[in-house]
Write a protein that holds these residues in place. Structure first.
Motif, short mmCIF file in Angstrom:
data_model
loop_
_atom_site.label_atom_id
_atom_site.label_comp_id
_atom_site.label_asym_id
_atom_site.label_seq_id
_atom_site.Cartn_x
_atom_site.Cartn_y
_atom_site.Cartn_z
N UNK A 58 0.83 -1.20 0.00
CA UNK A 58 0.00 0.00 0.00
C UNK A 58 0.87 1.25 0.00
N UNK A 59 0.28 2.36 -0.45
CA UNK A 59 0.97 3.63 -0.44
C UNK A 59 0.13 4.71 0.21
N UNK A 60 0.77 5.82 0.57
CA UNK A 60 0.07 6.94 1.19
C UNK A 60 0.31 8.21 0.39
N UNK A 61 -0.65 9.12 0.51
CA UNK A 61 -0.57 10.43 -0.15
C UNK A 61 -0.50 11.48 0.94
N UNK A 62 0.55 12.31 0.88
CA UNK A 62 0.79 13.24 1.98
C UNK A 62 0.59 14.69 1.56
N UNK A 63 -0.47 14.98 0.83
CA UNK A 63 -0.79 16.36 0.49
C UNK A 63 0.09 16.93 -0.59
N UNK A 64 0.41 18.23 -0.48
CA UNK A 64 1.14 18.92 -1.54
C UNK A 64 2.61 18.51 -1.61
N UNK A 65 3.17 18.04 -0.53
CA UNK A 65 4.59 17.64 -0.53
C UNK A 65 4.70 16.22 -1.06
N UNK A 67 7.11 14.58 -2.11
CA UNK A 67 8.26 13.84 -1.62
C UNK A 67 7.95 13.04 -0.37
N UNK A 68 6.79 13.33 0.25
CA UNK A 68 6.38 12.58 1.45
C UNK A 68 5.45 11.42 1.11
N UNK A 69 5.02 11.30 -0.14
CA UNK A 69 4.28 10.09 -0.52
C UNK A 69 5.12 8.89 -0.13
N UNK A 70 4.49 7.89 0.46
CA UNK A 70 5.29 6.85 1.11
C UNK A 70 4.80 5.45 0.82
N UNK A 71 5.71 4.50 0.99
CA UNK A 71 5.37 3.09 1.04
C UNK A 71 4.85 2.79 2.43
N UNK A 72 3.69 2.19 2.53
CA UNK A 72 3.13 1.86 3.85
C UNK A 72 3.61 0.47 4.23
N UNK A 107 2.77 7.59 -8.19
CA UNK A 107 3.36 8.61 -9.05
C UNK A 107 4.28 9.56 -8.32
N UNK A 108 4.10 9.69 -7.01
CA UNK A 108 5.00 10.53 -6.24
C UNK A 108 6.44 10.04 -6.27
N UNK A 134 0.00 4.77 -11.05
CA UNK A 134 -0.97 5.86 -10.98
C UNK A 134 -0.26 7.18 -10.66
N UNK A 135 -0.94 8.33 -10.91
CA UNK A 135 -0.38 9.61 -10.51
C UNK A 135 -0.22 9.73 -9.00
N UNK A 136 0.41 10.80 -8.59
CA UNK A 136 0.77 11.00 -7.19
C UNK A 136 -0.42 11.13 -6.26
N UNK A 137 -1.61 11.45 -6.80
CA UNK A 137 -2.78 11.66 -5.96
C UNK A 137 -3.94 10.72 -6.29
N UNK A 138 -3.63 9.58 -6.90
CA UNK A 138 -4.68 8.65 -7.32
C UNK A 138 -4.48 7.29 -6.70
#
Length: 254
Positions: A58-65, A67-72, A107-108, A134-138
């Motif tokens: 799984x992955x996480x989306x951390x808003x506008x930054x 670079x903080x999108x992460x592997x969970x 995507x992040x 997928x893109x960074x926010x999808x």
């Protein structure tokens, strides 16, 4: 289940787990354990080596930054894109590393082609590229509670089918479908292109090179509608998708 609601445990009530059958597991996947193991493995790579990093989770989306999108990871721990870039920078620059990340918000991780995972056009000096579903926010279509393998239509299903020569259901693929240059070997890029042309999915996959070109191109370039159709692989894919869906095969690939 009524009692589970009282103690706010209804989502976990009735869940059960079984031990996996994956051979050769060398450790846990908490962030601290995994990063330590990756550092040791990366240190063993020498110039001329090739490495492939695949994360299936799984992955996480951390808003506008981004670079903080992460592997969970296990234990509610995270490995952000920026920290992963730091780990990858410990690899010898003459090692070729490719990564495949089909998780939500993957995507992040296109940021892995930039130093420190920053939002910049500068590229790392390492040989590094990757593929994301997928893109960074999808969210990824692969993030599904379904246990019926016939329901899986996510990017990775088609990507690995192209590499294996068989679908997830074991159906053999015609060699010509994925091996675009007919050299008898399906590369990771060819598997990516096969997914773009074949997958009936909500995923919108990208490679790092595609993201880089999209960031580089002038804003008006994608809106140019005059002249002949572009002579590139993406126009060929667009025509292939159109024909397979009984749509007009002409028109520019935007």
């Amino acid at each position: 289940q009524p009692l589970a609601r009282v103690v706010d445990a209804q989502t976990q009530n009735g869940e059960s787990f079984h031990s996996h059958t994956v051979p050769g597991v060398e450790g846990g996947t908490r962030a601290d354990e995994l990063t330590g193991k990756l550092k040791k493995d990366f240190a063993l790579l020498t110039p001329g080596d090739r490495a492939l990093l695949i994360f299936y989770g799984h992955g996480t989306h951390e808003g506008d930054d981004v670079g903080r999108n992460a592997l969970r990871l296990w234990g509610n721990t995270l490995l952000p894109a920026r920290e992963l870039e730091s780990l990858l920078s410990g690899i010898d620059p003459d090692v070729t590393l490719r990564f495949v990340l089909p998780q939500c918000f993957s995507g992040g991780f296109a940021r892995l082609m930039h130093p420190r995972g920053d939002d910049t056009r500068a590229l790392v000096r390492h040989h590094r590229c990757g593929f994301m579903s997928v893109p960074q926010d999808q969210e990824s279509e692969g993030c599904s509670p379904s246990i019926n393998v016939g329901d899986f239509r996510d990017y990775s299903t088609y990507f690995f089918a192209a590499l294996d020569g068989r679908s997830r259901l074991g159906v053999k693929l015609p060699p010509s479908q994925a091996d675009r240059d007919a050299d008898g070997v399906v590369t990771l890029r060819e598997a990516h292109l096969y997914s773009l042309a074949t997958a009936v999915s909500t995923d919108s996959p990208r490679s790092t090179s595609e993201v880089f070109l999209e960031d580089w191109q002038p804003w008006y370039l994608r809106w140019i509608s005059y002249g002949s159709e572009p002579d590139n692989v993406y126009q060929q894919l667009a025509s292939q998708v159109a024909v397979s869906n009984s749509l007009p095969a002409s028109g520019r690939a935007l």
